[in-house]
Design a protein around this motif. Structure first.
Motif, PDB file in Angstrom:
ATOM      1  N   ILE A 121       0.750  -1.076  -0.020  1.00 13.76           N
ATOM      2  CA  ILE A 121       0.031   0.050  -0.066  1.00 13.76           C
ATOM      3  C   ILE A 121       0.899   1.292   0.198  1.00 13.76           C
ATOM      4  O   ILE A 121       1.799   1.454   0.691  1.00 13.76           O
ATOM      5  CB  ILE A 121      -0.861   0.084   1.209  1.00 13.76           C
ATOM      6  N   LEU A 122       0.637   2.136  -0.748  1.00 15.72           N
ATOM      7  CA  LEU A 122       1.333   3.414  -1.059  1.00 15.72           C
ATOM      8  C   LEU A 122       0.141   4.234  -1.235  1.00 15.72           C
ATOM      9  O   LEU A 122      -0.480   4.421  -2.108  1.00 15.72           O
ATOM     10  CB  LEU A 122       2.227   3.284  -2.078  1.00 15.72           C
ATOM     11  N   MET A 123      -0.083   5.406  -0.174  1.00 16.15           N
ATOM     12  CA  MET A 123      -1.077   6.409  -0.350  1.00 16.15           C
ATOM     13  C   MET A 123      -0.197   7.854  -0.340  1.00 16.15           C
ATOM     14  O   MET A 123       0.629   8.043   0.844  1.00 16.15           O
ATOM     15  CB  MET A 123      -1.972   6.493   0.894  1.00 16.15           C
ATOM     16  N   PHE A 124      -0.757   8.750  -1.079  1.00 14.67           N
ATOM     17  CA  PHE A 124       0.065  10.121  -1.161  1.00 14.67           C
ATOM     18  C   PHE A 124      -0.874  11.053  -0.301  1.00 14.67           C
ATOM     19  O   PHE A 124      -2.223  10.895  -0.314  1.00 14.67           O
ATOM     20  CB  PHE A 124       0.314  10.391  -2.528  1.00 14.67           C
ATOM     21  N   ASP A 125      -0.493  12.089   0.325  1.00  9.73           N
ATOM     22  CA  ASP A 125      -1.072  13.125   0.874  1.00  9.73           C
ATOM     23  C   ASP A 125      -1.510  14.066  -0.265  1.00  9.73           C
ATOM     24  O   ASP A 125      -0.917  14.456  -0.823  1.00  9.73           O
ATOM     25  CB  ASP A 125      -0.296  13.763   1.956  1.00  9.73           C
ATOM     26  N   GLU A 183       1.245  -3.328  -8.568  1.00  5.55           N
ATOM     27  CA  GLU A 183       2.135  -3.313  -7.314  1.00  5.55           C
ATOM     28  C   GLU A 183       1.451  -3.247  -6.146  1.00  5.55           C
ATOM     29  O   GLU A 183       1.959  -3.591  -5.108  1.00  5.55           O
ATOM     30  CB  GLU A 183       3.274  -2.233  -7.261  1.00  5.55           C
ATOM     31  N   GLY A 184       0.192  -3.122  -6.211  1.00  4.67           N
ATOM     32  CA  GLY A 184      -0.814  -3.103  -5.053  1.00  4.67           C
ATOM     33  C   GLY A 184      -1.783  -1.963  -4.961  1.00  4.67           C
ATOM     34  O   GLY A 184      -2.603  -1.838  -5.950  1.00  4.67           O
ATOM     35  N   ARG A 185      -2.048  -1.353  -3.951  1.00  2.00           N
ATOM     36  CA  ARG A 185      -2.954  -0.412  -3.710  1.00  2.00           C
ATOM     37  C   ARG A 185      -2.304   0.951  -3.768  1.00  2.00           C
ATOM     38  O   ARG A 185      -1.342   1.116  -2.970  1.00  2.00           O
ATOM     39  CB  ARG A 185      -3.744  -0.635  -2.502  1.00  2.00           C
ATOM     40  N   PHE A 278       6.718  -3.087  -3.932  1.00  2.00           N
ATOM     41  CA  PHE A 278       7.196  -2.259  -3.088  1.00  2.00           C
ATOM     42  C   PHE A 278       8.124  -3.118  -2.123  1.00  2.00           C
ATOM     43  O   PHE A 278       7.636  -4.026  -1.455  1.00  2.00           O
ATOM     44  CB  PHE A 278       6.214  -1.625  -2.278  1.00  2.00           C
ATOM     45  N   VAL A 279       9.388  -2.699  -2.169  1.00  2.00           N
ATOM     46  CA  VAL A 279      10.530  -3.556  -1.289  1.00  2.00           C
ATOM     47  C   VAL A 279      10.947  -2.893  -0.183  1.00  2.00           C
ATOM     48  O   VAL A 279      11.516  -3.699   0.790  1.00  2.00           O
ATOM     49  CB  VAL A 279      11.625  -3.929  -2.490  1.00  2.00           C
ATOM     50  N   ALA A 280      10.779  -1.561   0.310  1.00  2.00           N
ATOM     51  CA  ALA A 280      11.244  -1.127   1.037  1.00  2.00           C
ATOM     52  C   ALA A 280      10.482   0.359   1.519  1.00  2.00           C
ATOM     53  O   ALA A 280      10.111   0.999   0.397  1.00  2.00           O
ATOM     54  CB  ALA A 280      12.774  -0.831   1.107  1.00  2.00           C
TER      55      ALA A 280
END
Length: 357
Positions: A121-125, A183-185, A278-280
């Motif tokens: 999961i990667l969410m931007f502001d 790659e995910g969400r 996403f690895v790190a």
């Protein structure tokens, strides 16, 4: 130039066993509240049961790390004994729709876990979610629109329910589920209420962590140009290029894209469990030497980059490498864009194994 994307809102670590993950993160020196889990009746008149996903957060003043697992409705995840059940109350006629939406989210998380346990999961502001939604559509990026959910958060006055506005990006291909990219969400979320942001300043972490600075995504070498173009559309800005590495500079944070063949030069010994992935992720700490001492004392294996950062390998951290960087400046109270950590230190350097004293 004003942007509708500022920094990082949060990253999400999807795990199989929440109890195990809580133990790990606390051993790494993070402070986490007990997890919370929604409770819903599957049908009208049935008792409310844990349903969907249980999660908790590592809070920093302007962003956070989410730990999340799938629970209930046939899922294999377990709800820890100290989890707080949050009954979701809706009119009977709206229950089927809510159950379907929660099941959809849980299904996406379960699909992530089938790929591998780790960061998905990667969410931007975003200071302007509605504007971002319009821009993405104009750039040909599909998404499900802006939604509002309510979740429990800790404040100085106790636990309260906070409305959260967000949007999720849809995958580029016809076979991809809604709300998921390869790659995910990935998506955008709005700023928290002022009293919620203020409460985060009182969250102290024994490892000295103060900020979420970035994430690293690994892709097939041949796919790097296309993924770069995709994230340029997501973020509305170009990347900096450094050989097989692309860096998107945000406000006090960064997103690093790296070709699979170059990952070991970025994080020695690391291999992507799948591609893209996403690895790190990277956090800033007040005193990197003190953080290293704490981690060694708890028996955590460490690697080191040529820039002097330390990281916990993915094999020791449930599928995601956790990088610790010396902070350069603490963000000011109430600010969502203060510089911390500074620069793409991970992205621009080769690594070397850490020498233990």
């Amino acid at each position: 130039m004003d942007h509708d994307v500022s920094g990082l809102h949060h990253v999400g670590h999807v795990v199989t066993d929440m109890g195990q993950a809580l133990g790990l993160y606390r051993r790494l020196g993070f402070t986490l509240p007990p997890p919370s889990c929604p409770a819903l009746p599957a049908v009208v008149g049935a008792p409310a049961e844990p349903f969907g996903a249980a999660n908790t957060h590592v809070y920093f003043p302007r962003n956070f790390i989410e730990l999340v697992t799938v629970v209930g409705d046939g899922a294999t995840g377990r709800v820890p004994a100290d989890a707080r059940l949050v009954p979701l109350r809706v009119p009977d006629d709206r229950l089927p729709g809510l159950v379907a939406a929660v099941r959809g989210t849980a299904a996406n998380l379960a699909a992530c876990l089938r790929r591998f346990e780790g960061m998905h999961i990667l969410m931007f502001d975003s200071p302007d979610l509605d504007g971002a939604a319009v821009r993405l559509r104009a750039d040909g990026v599909g998404h499900g629109g802006v939604h509002t959910v309510r979740r429990p958060v800790e404040t100085a006055g106790g636990t309260r329910t906070e409305p959260v506005r967000y949007l999720e990006i849809d995958g580029p291909g016809p076979g991809m589920a809604r709300g998921r990219v390869p790659e995910g969400r990935v998506g955008f979320a709005g700023d928290p209420a002022p009293e919620v942001a203020e409460a985060r300043w009182h969250m102290d972490h024994p490892n000295g962590a103060v900020d979420l600075l970035g994430c690293v995504m690994c892709v097939e070498d041949a796919e790097l140009p296309e993924v770069e173009r995709r994230y340029e559309r997501y973020l509305g800005r170009p990347a900096r290029r450094a050989g097989p590495v692309r860096v998107f500079d945000l406000e006090g944070a960064e997103v690093v894209l790296v070709a699979g063949s170059a990952l070991a030069g970025l994080l020695p010994g690391e291999r992507a469990p799948a591609l893209p992935a996403f690895v790190a992720y990277t956090v800033a700490v007040r005193d990197l030497a003190a953080t290293g001492r704490l981690l060694r004392e708890t028996g955590v294996p460490l690697g080191r980059t040529a820039a002097g950062e330390i990281f916990v390998p993915a094999r020791a951290a449930l599928g995601v490498a956790i990088v610790f960087r010396q902070e350069s400046r603490v963000p000011s109270a109430g600010s969502s864009s203060g510089e911390t950590g500074g620069g793409a230190a991970v992205a621009g350097t080769a690594g070397r194994p850490e020498r233990r004293p």
